[in-house]
Design a protein around this motif. Structure first.
Motif, PDB file in Angstrom:
ATOM      1  N   GLY A 160       0.413   4.774  -5.106  1.00 35.89           N
ATOM      2  CA  GLY A 160       0.847   5.696  -6.156  1.00 35.89           C
ATOM      3  C   GLY A 160       2.300   5.569  -6.554  1.00 35.89           C
ATOM      4  O   GLY A 160       2.781   6.309  -7.403  1.00 35.89           O
ATOM      5  N   GLU A 161       3.030   4.617  -5.966  1.00 35.53           N
ATOM      6  CA  GLU A 161       4.446   4.435  -6.286  1.00 35.53           C
ATOM      7  C   GLU A 161       4.589   3.292  -7.297  1.00 35.53           C
ATOM      8  O   GLU A 161       4.984   2.171  -6.962  1.00 35.53           O
ATOM      9  CB  GLU A 161       5.237   4.150  -5.011  1.00 35.53           C
ATOM     10  N   LYS A 162       4.300   3.591  -8.553  1.00 38.70           N
ATOM     11  CA  LYS A 162       4.232   2.553  -9.581  1.00 38.70           C
ATOM     12  C   LYS A 162       5.583   1.900  -9.859  1.00 38.70           C
ATOM     13  O   LYS A 162       5.669   0.669  -9.991  1.00 38.70           O
ATOM     14  CB  LYS A 162       3.655   3.145 -10.872  1.00 38.70           C
ATOM     15  N   GLU A 163       6.610   2.699  -9.971  1.00 41.79           N
ATOM     16  CA  GLU A 163       7.925   2.126 -10.271  1.00 41.79           C
ATOM     17  C   GLU A 163       8.419   1.258  -9.127  1.00 41.79           C
ATOM     18  O   GLU A 163       8.984   0.179  -9.341  1.00 41.79           O
ATOM     19  CB  GLU A 163       8.922   3.243 -10.582  1.00 41.79           C
ATOM     20  N   ALA A 164       8.227   1.730  -7.903  1.00 47.11           N
ATOM     21  CA  ALA A 164       8.624   0.932  -6.745  1.00 47.11           C
ATOM     22  C   ALA A 164       7.850  -0.375  -6.710  1.00 47.11           C
ATOM     23  O   ALA A 164       8.398  -1.442  -6.401  1.00 47.11           O
ATOM     24  CB  ALA A 164       8.395   1.718  -5.456  1.00 47.11           C
ATOM     25  N   ALA A 165       6.563  -0.300  -7.062  1.00 45.61           N
ATOM     26  CA  ALA A 165       5.722  -1.500  -7.078  1.00 45.61           C
ATOM     27  C   ALA A 165       6.280  -2.524  -8.047  1.00 45.61           C
ATOM     28  O   ALA A 165       6.425  -3.718  -7.717  1.00 45.61           O
ATOM     29  CB  ALA A 165       4.291  -1.122  -7.463  1.00 45.61           C
ATOM     30  N   ARG A 166       6.626  -2.082  -9.251  1.00 43.11           N
ATOM     31  CA  ARG A 166       7.114  -3.021 -10.255  1.00 43.11           C
ATOM     32  C   ARG A 166       8.498  -3.559  -9.898  1.00 43.11           C
ATOM     33  O   ARG A 166       8.848  -4.689 -10.250  1.00 43.11           O
ATOM     34  CB  ARG A 166       7.108  -2.351 -11.628  1.00 43.11           C
ATOM     35  N   GLN A 167       9.262  -2.784  -9.176  1.00 40.85           N
ATOM     36  CA  GLN A 167      10.553  -3.278  -8.705  1.00 40.85           C
ATOM     37  C   GLN A 167      10.353  -4.421  -7.706  1.00 40.85           C
ATOM     38  O   GLN A 167      11.082  -5.418  -7.741  1.00 40.85           O
ATOM     39  CB  GLN A 167      11.352  -2.145  -8.060  1.00 40.85           C
ATOM     40  N   TYR A 168       9.362  -4.262  -6.823  1.00 41.33           N
ATOM     41  CA  TYR A 168       9.053  -5.348  -5.882  1.00 41.33           C
ATOM     42  C   TYR A 168       8.603  -6.598  -6.635  1.00 41.33           C
ATOM     43  O   TYR A 168       9.038  -7.712  -6.342  1.00 41.33           O
ATOM     44  CB  TYR A 168       7.958  -4.912  -4.909  1.00 41.33           C
ATOM     45  N   PHE A 169       7.698  -6.404  -7.610  1.00 41.17           N
ATOM     46  CA  PHE A 169       7.227  -7.555  -8.394  1.00 41.17           C
ATOM     47  C   PHE A 169       8.393  -8.234  -9.107  1.00 41.17           C
ATOM     48  O   PHE A 169       8.492  -9.469  -9.128  1.00 41.17           O
ATOM     49  CB  PHE A 169       6.176  -7.110  -9.422  1.00 41.17           C
ATOM     50  N   ASP A 170       9.285  -7.426  -9.684  1.00 38.11           N
ATOM     51  CA  ASP A 170      10.432  -7.980 -10.409  1.00 38.11           C
ATOM     52  C   ASP A 170      11.371  -8.743  -9.464  1.00 38.11           C
ATOM     53  O   ASP A 170      11.905  -9.808  -9.824  1.00 38.11           O
ATOM     54  CB  ASP A 170      11.213  -6.866 -11.117  1.00 38.11           C
ATOM     55  N   LEU A 171      11.582  -8.206  -8.260  1.00 39.42           N
ATOM     56  CA  LEU A 171      12.432  -8.896  -7.282  1.00 39.42           C
ATOM     57  C   LEU A 171      11.847 -10.257  -6.921  1.00 39.42           C
ATOM     58  O   LEU A 171      12.569 -11.249  -6.804  1.00 39.42           O
ATOM     59  CB  LEU A 171      12.587  -8.037  -6.019  1.00 39.42           C
ATOM     60  N   GLY A 172      10.533 -10.280  -6.748  1.00 39.00           N
ATOM     61  CA  GLY A 172       9.881 -11.545  -6.445  1.00 39.00           C
ATOM     62  C   GLY A 172      10.006 -12.529  -7.588  1.00 39.00           C
ATOM     63  O   GLY A 172      10.232 -13.727  -7.371  1.00 39.00           O
TER      64      GLY A 172
END
Length: 288
Positions: A164-176
């Motif tokens: 449920g942590e969508k913004e955190a998820a996209r931050q991880y994807f962006d970091l990768g």
């Protein structure tokens, strides 16, 4: 001391029962598949780690019962062999004993808190059991201080999104993606995260970056098919899937594509991020 016959009989029975329930033995009485009993016992006596490696071959081939027998024998031969403990717990998951596997791996992690291998297997067991929040918490120490590889950030992102942590998820994807802008899994999962939110144009635009790369094109097409299925365009999804796999493989996804738009956002996240549809969703959809 005088022994009354009934009591002696009970004592003998308990002794025999204890002998029968002491668990796997170092010395086997039969072979497993092509591995003879002599080979099993030789490895157990001289190379328990080698017995684990043989068991891993059985596991990769889908013979989980055979793998379990070899792992148990390796552990009987070398009770402190961590690789055998990990392998034994891991193979319990496809055998339908995920909760036991999780308990064993949790105990093993408490004994070896610095072992990345134990922690990684513990995380996988939690994921297999649908415990995504617990898995995310257990996985966090593996990310390190800015040293995480793209594939680790991809898993962190998927866990965060399903949690449920969508913004955190996209931050991880962006970091990768900062480390590898054309990493296929990261692009696919980032795109799917937007598609689940109904932002289909954004999702397709992200996928285009992957589809422009030959090595990532097929997986991107599969994700694109899922996006069309999410939007309710099942026929278009099947058409796209047939361009990425055999007709038989694509047709096998028909039911999945029909099911996707009927799932809620949480269920869609599990289905697309971890290829797992919750039993509760299937039971709900079966009800009239």
């Amino acid at each position: 001391m005088r022994c009354f016959k009934p009591l002696c009989t009970i004592a003998m029975s308990l002794t025999m029962l204890s002998a029968c329930t002491t668990g796997p033995s170092k010395h086997a009485n039969e072979g497993v598949g092509p591995v003879s009993v002599e080979a099993r016992n030789n490895l157990a006596s001289n190379n328990p780690e080698g017995l684990v490696k043989v068991g891993e071959g059985f596991e990769r081939a889908g013979d989980y019962a055979g793998a379990l027998a070899l792992y148990e024998q390796a552990l009987a031969a070398a009770p402190d062999l961590v690789s055998a403990k990990i392998a034994l717990a891991r193979v319990l998951i496809p055998l339908g004993k995920a909760s036991i596997a999780i308990a064993q791996l949790k105990t093993l992690l408490e004994q070896h808190p610095d072992s990345r291998e134990v922690r990684a297997e513990y995380v996988e067991a939690l994921i297999a059991n649908g415990q995504y929040v617990d898995a995310s918490e257990a996985f966090a120490p593996l990310l390190g201080a800015g040293a995480a590889r793209p594939e680790m950030l991809d898993l962190a992102g998927r866990l965060a999104f399903v949690g449920g942590e969508k913004e955190a998820a996209r931050q991880y994807f962006d970091l990768g993606l900062q480390q590898n802008p054309i990493q296929g899994d990261l692009l696919n999962h980032l795109a799917l995260s937007y598609a689940i939110d109904g932002e289909f144009e954004t999702a397709v635009a992200i996928l285009k970056k992957a589809m422009d790369r030959p090595e990532a094109q097929l997986s991107a097409q599969k994700s694109l098919a899922s996006i069309y299925a999410l939007s309710g365009q099942k026929d278009a999804a099947l058409h796209i899937a047939r361009g990425a796999m055999t007709t038989e493989e694509a047709n096998s996804l028909r039911s999945f594509f029909e099911l996707l738009p009927k799932l809620n956002a949480q269920e869609q996240a599990e289905a697309l991020m971890f290829d797992r549809i919750p039993k509760s969703a299937l039971e709900r959809l079966k009800r009239p």
